[in-house]
Design a protein around this motif. Sequence first.
Motif, PDB file in Angstrom:
ATOM      1  N   PRO A  70      13.844  10.097   5.192  1.00  0.00           N
ATOM      2  CA  PRO A  70      12.873  10.883   5.956  1.00  0.00           C
ATOM      3  C   PRO A  70      13.456  12.239   6.375  1.00  0.00           C
ATOM      4  N   VAL A  71      12.685  13.292   6.193  1.00  0.00           N
ATOM      5  CA  VAL A  71      13.078  14.642   6.592  1.00  0.00           C
ATOM      6  C   VAL A  71      11.900  15.264   7.335  1.00  0.00           C
ATOM      7  N   LEU A  72      12.113  15.694   8.565  1.00  0.00           N
ATOM      8  CA  LEU A  72      11.035  16.258   9.368  1.00  0.00           C
ATOM      9  C   LEU A  72      10.447  17.492   8.697  1.00  0.00           C
ATOM     10  N   ASN A  73       9.131  17.593   8.762  1.00  0.00           N
ATOM     11  CA  ASN A  73       8.354  18.721   8.237  1.00  0.00           C
ATOM     12  C   ASN A  73       8.377  18.830   6.715  1.00  0.00           C
ATOM     13  N   MET A  74       8.962  17.862   6.042  1.00  0.00           N
ATOM     14  CA  MET A  74       8.936  17.874   4.578  1.00  0.00           C
ATOM     15  C   MET A  74       7.635  17.245   4.094  1.00  0.00           C
ATOM     16  N   GLU A  75       7.146  17.736   2.963  1.00  0.00           N
ATOM     17  CA  GLU A  75       5.919  17.220   2.371  1.00  0.00           C
ATOM     18  C   GLU A  75       6.222  16.081   1.408  1.00  0.00           C
ATOM     19  N   TYR A  76       5.411  15.029   1.488  1.00  0.00           N
ATOM     20  CA  TYR A  76       5.573  13.853   0.636  1.00  0.00           C
ATOM     21  C   TYR A  76       4.243  13.551  -0.065  1.00  0.00           C
ATOM     22  N   THR A  77       4.344  13.052  -1.284  1.00  0.00           N
ATOM     23  CA  THR A  77       3.159  12.675  -2.044  1.00  0.00           C
ATOM     24  C   THR A  77       3.214  11.182  -2.367  1.00  0.00           C
ATOM     25  N   LEU A  78       2.178  10.465  -1.963  1.00  0.00           N
ATOM     26  CA  LEU A  78       2.050   9.047  -2.263  1.00  0.00           C
ATOM     27  C   LEU A  78       1.286   8.873  -3.571  1.00  0.00           C
ATOM     28  N   SER A  79       1.784   8.002  -4.440  1.00  0.00           N
ATOM     29  CA  SER A  79       1.084   7.660  -5.685  1.00  0.00           C
ATOM     30  C   SER A  79       0.963   6.143  -5.771  1.00  0.00           C
ATOM     31  N   VAL A  80      -0.265   5.678  -5.973  1.00  0.00           N
ATOM     32  CA  VAL A  80      -0.533   4.245  -6.124  1.00  0.00           C
ATOM     33  C   VAL A  80      -1.378   4.047  -7.374  1.00  0.00           C
ATOM     34  N   THR A  81      -0.914   3.169  -8.254  1.00  0.00           N
ATOM     35  CA  THR A  81      -1.700   2.772  -9.416  1.00  0.00           C
ATOM     36  C   THR A  81      -2.000   1.282  -9.294  1.00  0.00           C
ATOM     37  N   SER A 109      -1.751  -7.441  -5.914  1.00  0.00           N
ATOM     38  CA  SER A 109      -0.433  -7.549  -6.528  1.00  0.00           C
ATOM     39  C   SER A 109      -0.383  -6.713  -7.811  1.00  0.00           C
ATOM     40  N   GLY A 110       0.837  -6.418  -8.227  1.00  0.00           N
ATOM     41  CA  GLY A 110       1.037  -5.712  -9.487  1.00  0.00           C
ATOM     42  C   GLY A 110       0.792  -4.228  -9.436  1.00  0.00           C
ATOM     43  N   ALA A 111       0.644  -3.658  -8.251  1.00  0.00           N
ATOM     44  CA  ALA A 111       0.442  -2.210  -8.136  1.00  0.00           C
ATOM     45  C   ALA A 111       1.769  -1.477  -8.335  1.00  0.00           C
ATOM     46  N   GLN A 112       1.673  -0.232  -8.736  1.00  0.00           N
ATOM     47  CA  GLN A 112       2.835   0.655  -8.799  1.00  0.00           C
ATOM     48  C   GLN A 112       2.733   1.645  -7.642  1.00  0.00           C
ATOM     49  N   VAL A 113       3.733   1.631  -6.780  1.00  0.00           N
ATOM     50  CA  VAL A 113       3.699   2.440  -5.562  1.00  0.00           C
ATOM     51  C   VAL A 113       4.969   3.279  -5.474  1.00  0.00           C
ATOM     52  N   LYS A 114       4.814   4.572  -5.272  1.00  0.00           N
ATOM     53  CA  LYS A 114       5.980   5.440  -5.103  1.00  0.00           C
ATOM     54  C   LYS A 114       5.614   6.611  -4.203  1.00  0.00           C
ATOM     55  N   VAL A 115       6.637   7.211  -3.621  1.00  0.00           N
ATOM     56  CA  VAL A 115       6.484   8.409  -2.794  1.00  0.00           C
ATOM     57  C   VAL A 115       7.480   9.444  -3.292  1.00  0.00           C
ATOM     58  N   GLU A 116       7.013  10.676  -3.459  1.00  0.00           N
ATOM     59  CA  GLU A 116       7.879  11.759  -3.925  1.00  0.00           C
ATOM     60  C   GLU A 116       7.891  12.879  -2.897  1.00  0.00           C
ATOM     61  N   ASN A 117       9.089  13.377  -2.565  1.00  0.00           N
ATOM     62  CA  ASN A 117       9.149  14.485  -1.612  1.00  0.00           C
ATOM     63  C   ASN A 117       9.097  15.827  -2.338  1.00  0.00           C
ATOM     64  N   SER A 118       9.034  16.927  -1.578  1.00  0.00           N
ATOM     65  CA  SER A 118       8.865  18.250  -2.166  1.00  0.00           C
ATOM     66  C   SER A 118      10.102  18.728  -2.913  1.00  0.00           C
ATOM     67  N   ASN A 119      11.227  18.009  -2.781  1.00  0.00           N
ATOM     68  CA  ASN A 119      12.425  18.315  -3.565  1.00  0.00           C
ATOM     69  C   ASN A 119      12.429  17.615  -4.920  1.00  0.00           C
ATOM     70  N   GLY A 120      11.436  16.751  -5.141  1.00  0.00           N
ATOM     71  CA  GLY A 120      11.369  16.010  -6.395  1.00  0.00           C
ATOM     72  C   GLY A 120      12.051  14.658  -6.357  1.00  0.00           C
ATOM     73  N   ASP A 121      12.542  14.234  -5.184  1.00  0.00           N
ATOM     74  CA  ASP A 121      13.149  12.907  -5.050  1.00  0.00           C
ATOM     75  C   ASP A 121      12.054  11.851  -5.013  1.00  0.00           C
ATOM     76  N   ILE A 122      12.224  10.782  -5.807  1.00  0.00           N
ATOM     77  CA  ILE A 122      11.217   9.735  -5.917  1.00  0.00           C
ATOM     78  C   ILE A 122      11.730   8.448  -5.275  1.00  0.00           C
ATOM     79  N   PHE A 123      10.890   7.856  -4.425  1.00  0.00           N
ATOM     80  CA  PHE A 123      11.229   6.609  -3.742  1.00  0.00           C
ATOM     81  C   PHE A 123      10.238   5.542  -4.209  1.00  0.00           C
ATOM     82  N   THR A 124      10.767   4.512  -4.853  1.00  0.00           N
ATOM     83  CA  THR A 124       9.944   3.458  -5.431  1.00  0.00           C
ATOM     84  C   THR A 124       9.793   2.302  -4.447  1.00  0.00           C
ATOM     85  N   PHE A 125       8.562   1.825  -4.314  1.00  0.00           N
ATOM     86  CA  PHE A 125       8.258   0.696  -3.440  1.00  0.00           C
ATOM     87  C   PHE A 125       8.002  -0.520  -4.324  1.00  0.00           C
TER      88      PHE A 125
END
Length: 281
Positions: A110-121, A79-95
């Motif tokens: 979701p966008v096909l063939n787009m790159e996404y970066t997961l960040s978990v703290t 519990s208490g983690a910070q979770v987000k995903v950012e796409n290659s356009n710079g849009d950030i999605f917070t979980f």
Amino acid sequence: MQSINKYTFKSKALFFLSLLSVLFFASCEDVVKLDLENGPTKLVVDAEIIWQKGTTGNVQVIKVSKTAPYYNNTTPKVSGAQVKVENSNGDIFTFNETEPGSYVCNNFVPVLNMEYTLSVTAEGQSFKAVEKLTSVAPIDRVEQEIHKDGVGDETIEIVYYFKDPADQTNYYLADFKSDFLLYPEYILTDDELYNGNEINNRFTNDDDKIVPGKTIDITHRGISKNFYNYMKLILEIYGGSPFSIPPGNIRGNIVNTTDPNNFAFGYFRLCEADKVSYLVK
């Protein structure tokens, strides 16, 4: 089909049943509990972004937990983690955490063939992973067939068909679920020998539990080559549910940016999927 691999929980179950039989006959009075060595606790990130065809894909879930000793009956939730995903356009999605260890996003795009970066703290450590959203060829049809073995016994096979695109190299992961299965059964497929052709995947049950009235849920995903290789290794070693207990030290694509040696288990993957529920006749 040479390029199809199928893995079930049964191989591991039979192994443990055989082991228990040996232990039972060796000593009918003593309770035997194997003294297994416990490794260091690791973070486990179950991060599958799955976009089912015909849906918006806006609701996605990522689960964060920890490894536990073999004999533990529960999985420690983080519990208490910070979770987000950012796409290659710079849009950030917070979980946001909705229950212990479960993080939900309600506005994912979701966008096909787009790159996404997961960040978990979590627990003072930061983790990242990068992956593209992979498309999938849709399921064209599902059929059932009667399979006869060498002594004439008949079993029902469920077969689904899809047309592989000719202009690209594709990798697929399918799972089959039903109320008679303890774990899903998985099939990995690549199109090395069948590029541009119709491919079929077959599901059967050695215990003859595919009978009229049963429902088989099929999820057919498009996956990246790297995730294909990861899943192939995990399923070959473990042979069962690939995300319940991380087997061995198989590393995914999740990197600890705070301490590279303290890596997390799991794999960040983004899959387009086609889902079908088939009622056995």
